[in-house]
Scaffold this active site. Sequence first.
Site, PDB file in Angstrom:
ATOM      1  N   GLU B  76       0.677  -1.105   0.013  1.00  0.00           N
ATOM      2  CA  GLU B  76       0.075   0.074  -0.059  1.00  0.00           C
ATOM      3  C   GLU B  76       0.911   1.332   0.093  1.00  0.00           C
ATOM      4  OE1 GLU B  76      -0.703  -2.781   1.981  1.00  0.00           O
ATOM      5  OE2 GLU B  76      -2.839  -3.410   1.316  1.00  0.00           O
ATOM      6  N   HIS B 145     -11.622  -4.590   9.318  1.00  0.00           N
ATOM      7  CA  HIS B 145     -11.992  -4.409   7.884  1.00  0.00           C
ATOM      8  C   HIS B 145     -13.286  -3.470   7.875  1.00  0.00           C
ATOM      9  CE1 HIS B 145      -9.728  -7.717   6.581  1.00  0.00           C
ATOM     10  NE2 HIS B 145     -10.033  -7.556   5.589  1.00  0.00           N
TER      11      HIS B 145
HETATM   12  C1  TPP Z   1      -2.787  -4.758   4.385  1.00  0.00           C
HETATM   13  C2  TPP Z   1      -3.658  -5.548   3.512  1.00  0.00           C
HETATM   14  N1  TPP Z   1      -3.868  -5.247   2.177  1.00  0.00           N
HETATM   15  C3  TPP Z   1      -4.956  -5.964   1.580  1.00  0.00           C
HETATM   16  C4  TPP Z   1      -5.655  -6.899   2.170  1.00  0.00           C
HETATM   17  C5  TPP Z   1      -6.560  -7.745   1.532  1.00  0.00           C
HETATM   18  N2  TPP Z   1      -6.289  -8.973   1.374  1.00  0.00           N
HETATM   19  C6  TPP Z   1      -6.702  -9.894   2.178  1.00  0.00           C
HETATM   20  S1  TPP Z   1      -6.141 -11.569   1.844  1.00  0.00           S
HETATM   21  C7  TPP Z   1      -5.363 -10.992   0.709  1.00  0.00           C
HETATM   22  C8  TPP Z   1      -4.168 -11.954  -0.092  1.00  0.00           C
HETATM   23  C9  TPP Z   1      -3.179 -12.135   1.037  1.00  0.00           C
HETATM   24  O1  TPP Z   1      -2.512 -13.336   0.203  1.00  0.00           O
HETATM   25  P1  TPP Z   1      -1.413 -14.045   0.945  1.00  0.00           P
HETATM   26  O2  TPP Z   1      -0.460 -13.399   1.876  1.00  0.00           O
HETATM   27  O3  TPP Z   1      -0.592 -14.780   0.040  1.00  0.00           O
HETATM   28  O4  TPP Z   1      -2.284 -15.098   1.744  1.00  0.00           O
HETATM   29  P2  TPP Z   1      -3.228 -16.155   1.444  1.00  0.00           P
HETATM   30  O5  TPP Z   1      -4.796 -15.611   1.476  1.00  0.00           O
HETATM   31  O6  TPP Z   1      -2.766 -16.690   0.261  1.00  0.00           O
HETATM   32  O7  TPP Z   1      -3.211 -17.430   2.445  1.00  0.00           O
HETATM   33  C10 TPP Z   1      -5.357  -9.667   0.454  1.00  0.00           C
HETATM   34  C11 TPP Z   1      -4.947  -8.829  -0.735  1.00  0.00           C
HETATM   35  C12 TPP Z   1      -5.395  -7.022   3.638  1.00  0.00           C
HETATM   36  N3  TPP Z   1      -6.288  -7.970   4.463  1.00  0.00           N
HETATM   37  N4  TPP Z   1      -4.669  -6.228   4.231  1.00  0.00           N
END
Ligand code: TPP
Lengths: 336, 341
Positions: B76, B145
């Site tokens: 971000e 959220h």
């Molecule tokens: C700082 C932040 N940015 C965006 C999000 C929205 N978001 C939630 S999960 C996710 C994907 C995360 O991917 P990863 O770290 O690979 O974990 P996975 O879901 O694959 O277990 C996103 C973009 C968030 N929760 N926090």
Amino acid sequence: MTTAAPDTHAQKPHLTREHLLHLLRQMIRVRRFEERCVELYQQEKIRGFLHVYIGEEAVAVGVLETLEAADTVVATYREHGHAIIRGVPMDAVMAEMYGKAEGCCLGRGGSMHLFDAGTRFYGGNAIVAGGLPLAVGLALADRMAGRHQVTACFFGDGAVAEGEFHESLNLAELWRLPVLFICENNLYAMGTSLERSQSQTDIHLKAQSYNLPAEVVDGMDVVAVEAAARRAGAFIRSGQGPYFLECRTYRFRAHSMFDPQLYREKAEVETWRKHDPIDRLTSWLRETGTLHDVDLLAIESDATMEVDKSVAFAEAGHWEPLEQLTRHVYTERALP
Amino acid sequence: MTVQTAAAPKSGVVGNVVQTTYREALHDAIREALLKDQRVFLMGEDVGRYGGCYAVSRGLLDEFGPDRIRDTPLSESAFVGAGIGAALGGMRPIVEIMTVNFSLLALDQIVNNAATIRHMSGGQFNVPVVIRIASGAGRQLAAQHSHSLENWYAHVPGLKVVAPATVEDARYMLWTALEDPDPVIIFEHVMLYNVTGILSADGGPVDIGKAVIRRPGRDVTLIAYGGTLGKTLDAAETLEADGIAAEVIDLRSLRPLDTGTILRSVSRTRRAVIVDEGWRTGSLAAEISAIIMEDAFWDLDAPVSRVCTAEVPIPYPRHLEQAALPQPAAIVAAARATLGR
Ligand SMILES: Cc1ncc(C[n+]2csc(CCOP(=O)(O)OP(=O)(O)O)c2C)c(N)n1
Ligand SMILES: [Mg+2]
């Protein structure tokens, strides 16, 4: 910094029949729990965001198997499995998913925010990479208090792009803190694949660049994960600082219940399903004559019973009274 | 306003008006901007392949390609900062942040760079960036959220902050924001995406600095914005059944505030209730209340009243979440109280 002699016993997974069946049982408990959660979501018993770990169970099971009761766990919003394997009662986890007062957080947190003081389970963090600095601090507290414990910190491949990942790795290594970093590299952060988010897709190299010992592990092989976690644990407990595991795995289901999965091919998912960690351990155990149908039946029926019981527990739970809305914002102190 | 829980209906032309959803209106606004101005591009997490976490940008990647519909890593601070830099460099970026809670990772870039560079440079440089942020509660997404931190941004000189509450504003505020030479933050309340509304098919740019009276009345002024406008209009209906004519102001712009519209209305109705999904302490409602006190004190027949979110991180269970948020019943009660009824 003193370097204790590595404890060779602690480094070896115990490949006894009993232990292998235990690993299988743990993965199946998580799988059945989450499959039920998906159904319950469709029935609108569980609301909000629901992220299941189906396909990735070997990572949490293999790592958590190696922890001691006094160790600490920090996880993400995809943490039902971690909580259950860590020993948070399934009843309390399911009640939390419902938002009931009997949940492990009174229902206040829900699926993404499981916490449990009794098992030193510090969440349930839904800000990507938000858990890493916390893990560094928990480990710092252990170090400063002279406790020789490990803080296991789970996060996804997506977290690697955040500044908090880099700042935390550097700090942990700089101060030689007892953190076990576990990257659950399932190749996607929501709809963004690793190669679209990283200029260097070998995540363990990033850890190495901060001088952490780092390994790549087959995250679909629970025995391999456990073995790596034991090596890492022995290193950390000997006072040499943090350790990094990149577990390569795959999420079989959608990111959350709102995801139409426009970003990946069905065939890719099918290919990975062939490496299902549960099927893989099951067939290996069968081939070696370690697992018989009766064993599997018993494991399955125990898991189903445990899940059924957790659903009944959650159903019978109650809603926290509205008058308590603003509780737990500050510490409640008895009047003098 | 109707909040639809089912899949969002597609927009379709009915006469010279269009029935559309808030989501679709935003989509069309972005698309129009991309077509009109080559300097415009959309950037953010999962805006491309995934289609946007609230499906606003679905289809745009196919039409405009990955150069102008840029998926970013989870960074971000870097991509918001890059949006600010690209704006300095002559582009017109639209940066999307999934949820206001995640915007905190980019707060440094927004507050320390976007808001200050014009001033620090003695007016030499300006930052024409638009940042879209989803905010608000109601979907049981719990305490990381669901917050309404619009006021944090509205506190900062150098930023402009708007909150489209209607389909019309969702459709037409963006272009005005893009034409603005300074940074504009657009807050989209998460409960609005599925709301349907009527749009004039030939609508044009709107003034984003002005509040609008969404319902005229003479007995009490209800002041709302974004996600609370619908609830406030519902409350006004209820009040009318009791013979109380409430005037409803939609602030639209949270910075600058259109104090003229607020003060003129309150001077007529002599009573004001401010509805704000932010926490009460240090809220935008507090600011508006102070403005009314400073500039319309002698016109008031009752103390200014506030309906805000309870002072608690948003809890997960539905009954507690709903109890934490401003609700029509509380707005009705507050309005009645100003009339001593
Ligand atoms: C700082 C932040 N940015 C965006 C999000 C929205 N978001 C939630 S999960 C996710 C994907 C995360 O991917 P990863 O770290 O690979 O974990 P996975 O879901 O694959 O277990 C996103 C973009 C968030 N929760 N926090
Ligand atoms: Mg991932």
